[in-house]
Design a protein around this motif. Structure first.
Motif, PDB file in Angstrom:
ATOM      1  N   TYR A 196       0.856  -1.193   0.000  1.00 25.24           N
ATOM      2  CA  TYR A 196       0.000   0.000   0.000  1.00 25.24           C
ATOM      3  C   TYR A 196       0.891   1.241   0.000  1.00 25.24           C
ATOM      4  CZ  TYR A 196      -3.355  -3.553   1.491  1.00 25.24           C
ATOM      5  OH  TYR A 196      -4.139  -4.693   1.562  1.00 25.24           O
ATOM      6  N   ASP A 231      -5.934   5.195  -1.883  1.00 20.42           N
ATOM      7  CA  ASP A 231      -6.204   3.814  -1.503  1.00 20.42           C
ATOM      8  C   ASP A 231      -6.755   3.003  -2.676  1.00 20.42           C
ATOM      9  OD1 ASP A 231      -8.948   4.382  -1.766  1.00 20.42           O
ATOM     10  OD2 ASP A 231      -9.259   4.609   0.401  1.00 20.42           O
ATOM     11  N   LYS A 240      -5.610   8.949   1.138  1.00 17.11           N
ATOM     12  CA  LYS A 240      -5.290   8.362   2.429  1.00 17.11           C
ATOM     13  C   LYS A 240      -4.892   9.481   3.400  1.00 17.11           C
ATOM     14  CE  LYS A 240      -2.402   4.836   1.829  1.00 17.11           C
ATOM     15  NZ  LYS A 240      -1.333   4.029   1.161  1.00 17.11           N
TER      16      LYS A 240
END
Length: 378
Positions: free
Chosen positions: A354, A359, A365
């Protein structure tokens, strides 16, 4: 009399309904206008960093569709083709080029007035074996290799002249062995240091206006930084038309340190070169060079602790970037969102990572808000 009252009542009802419809329509139009105005006032990364440096993203043709396309247009003002301009993709055989995918990205950049970087002209990977082989199956001569390289660079750079403003001319020529200098690739084995100088000369001849970069990973690690600096100085001393150095920035929540990052930018810029962050992502895992299988019990959960460390890393990196806005001429993320990252496959196939600011649903995010919420005076 009764009929007159009925008619009046009917007319009154119609008037009220008409007024109600008009009010509802006006309200809808007003709400739509407000929503449109709010949307026009929405800022993306490119807007927050206007006056600092362009914010780019690595893309594939599939990135230019759906939610990914919307996010690219909203957030970025520069693009780099992730793979489709590498020699093995765009020039798979000596007398055959595959232009379709690269053309699609170039057309998108022109259509939306986005800057575009070219990646990469000369690299030891994703290069068709044909370029190193003679007609008899043996190794090609130095003279023939340089001629083939020139033909490739002439064809590709000339095709995108006026669209691509900067090229990664040579990619990753430094050895991974700290005891060595240059990587013992077929390029170096056949042509020696001349392939480096000639690559820049050929690119400059094909497009004198393009900015020409040397690009490498682990460029902030002190020992490799010194060897990259040595190469850059060698190129400058030999008169190669090099304009800048690309720091690939495949980093993690563990490194690099702020001290090492600042020292690297200082070192490279001392040569009078532009510096760009060319392939930025922030992995949740420590750096590994060699590919391996997923280990039993190994988790790829994005924990709150990892999230916080990633927020802090991105915050530090961009603080440094802003401090060097007079030296940095671009910052490019490697992929659009956590929906897809090359780190999902490297170095561990199938281990979800990630590493980006958006996201899996293309939403910002927490790290994104840390990157954009800064005092522009500092």
């Amino acid at each position: 009399m009764k009929n007159r009252i009925t008619n009046l009542s009917f007319l009154l009802l119609c008037t009220l309904l008409l007024f109600s419809c008009k009010s509802n329509n006006e309200e809808k139009e007003e709400n739509a206008a407000i929503a449109s105005a709010e949307k026009s006032e929405e800022k993306g990364l490119k807007d927050y960093y206007d006056g600092y440096f362009p914010i780019g993203v690595a893309v594939a043709p599939r990135s230019l569709e759906g939610q990914s396309k919307e996010l690219i247009l909203e957030q970025f003002n520069s693009m780099t083709p992730e793979n489709v301009m590498k020699m093995g993709e765009i020039h798979p055989e000596q007398n055959r080029y595959y232009w379709e995918a690269a053309d699609k990205i170039a057309e998108f950049a022109r259509e939306h007035d986005m800057k575009m970087r070219g990646h990469a002209l000369v690299w030891h990977q994703q290069t068709g074996d044909w370029i190193f082989k003679a007609e008899d199956g043996g190794q090609v001569s130095k003279e023939e290799l340089l001629q083939r390289m020139k033909t490739h660079i002439d064809s590709v750079v000339s095709r995108y002249k006026g669209t691509i403003y900067a090229w990664d001319v040579v990619n990753e020529a430094i050895s991974d062995n700290p005891e060595e200098f240059l990587r013992n690739s077929p390029w170096y084995e056949i042509a020696g240091e001349d392939f480096l100088v000639k690559a820049f000369e050929y690119a400059h001849e094909a497009d004198p206006e393009a900015k020409l970069f040397y690009n490498d990973y682990n460029a902030v690690i002190p020992e490799k930084r010194e060897r990259i600096y040595k190469l850059l100085k060698l190129l400058k001393d030999k008169g190669a038309p090099i304009d800048g150095v690309g720091i690939q920035a495949h980093w993690s929540i563990f490194d690099p340190s702020e001290k090492d990052l600042r020292e690297a930018i200082d070192k490279y810029s001392s040569l009078g070169l532009d510096v760009q962050i060319t392939e930025l992502d922030v992995s949740l895992y420590p750096w590994e060079k060699e590919r391996r299988e997923l280990r039993e019990g190994e988790s790829d959960e994005f924990t709150p602790e990892m999230e916080q460390r990633q927020i802090e890393s991105y915050d530090m990196f961009f603080k440094v970037f802003r401090d060097y806005k007079d030296v940095l001429t671009g910052v490019t993320f490697w992929n659009v969102s956590d929906n897809y990252s090359w780190l999902d496959h490297y170095p561990v196939e199938g281990r979800k990572n990630y590493p980006l600011l958006f996201d899996e649903n293309y939403e910002p995010k927490k790290a994104y808000w840390k990157v954009v919420e800064f005092d522009e005076k500092n």
